[in-house]
Design an enzyme around this catalytic site. Sequence first.
Site, PDB file in Angstrom:
ATOM      1  N   SER A   1       0.682  -0.869   0.219  1.00  6.69           N
ATOM      2  CA  SER A   1      -0.258  -0.122   0.523  1.00  6.69           C
ATOM      3  C   SER A   1       0.740   1.363  -0.048  1.00  6.69           C
ATOM      4  O   SER A   1       0.577   2.246  -0.224  1.00  6.69           O
ATOM      5  CB  SER A   1      -0.983  -0.029   1.601  1.00  6.69           C
ATOM      6  N   CYS A   2       2.015   0.897  -0.347  1.00  3.27           N
ATOM      7  CA  CYS A   2       2.863   1.935  -0.661  1.00  3.27           C
ATOM      8  C   CYS A   2       4.124   1.712  -1.822  1.00  3.27           C
ATOM      9  O   CYS A   2       4.555   0.321  -2.011  1.00  3.27           O
ATOM     10  CB  CYS A   2       3.625   2.295   0.635  1.00  3.27           C
ATOM     11  N   ARG A   3       4.578   2.626  -2.068  1.00  7.75           N
ATOM     12  CA  ARG A   3       5.079   3.203  -3.375  1.00  7.75           C
ATOM     13  C   ARG A   3       6.287   4.546  -3.642  1.00  7.75           C
ATOM     14  O   ARG A   3       5.481   5.245  -2.738  1.00  7.75           O
ATOM     15  CB  ARG A   3       4.765   3.122  -4.654  1.00  7.75           C
TER      16      ARG A   3
END
Length: 136
Positions: free
Chosen positions: A3-5
């Site tokens: 859920s993070c990039r």
Amino acid sequence: ILSCRVYGQQHAARSIFFALYALQHRGQESAGICTSHMHQFHLVREMGLVSQVFTEAHIDSLKGRLGIGHTRYSTAGGYTRTNAQPFLIETDLGRIAVAHNGQVSGVLRLLGCPPKERAWRSDTAKILPFAVQCAL
């Protein structure tokens, strides 16, 4: 599925927005994007779905080729704006933005003493100053 990039391209915020929108099912409490342009950081983070947090004006204000984004579902710390990520802090090494999924096991033990009173309650925010101090 994360859920993070982290992205690096001409207008990173727009790509991060679309990536977060696609991943929003992984975290629906809050969303945030932090970008960097010419040694300046730009941060927008709020409670709500990705489509509720970011307006076109927000995306345009997030200048820079480098950025990090996050959607959150709390596993530690609770449902508050202060826990929305990414976090942006001042350190002896300069500013740093960070996002993290999950919990840091034994965070208080790792710190070696009770942490200073902070508004943030997430494991990430508690451990970040410790990690920066270790890098010095």
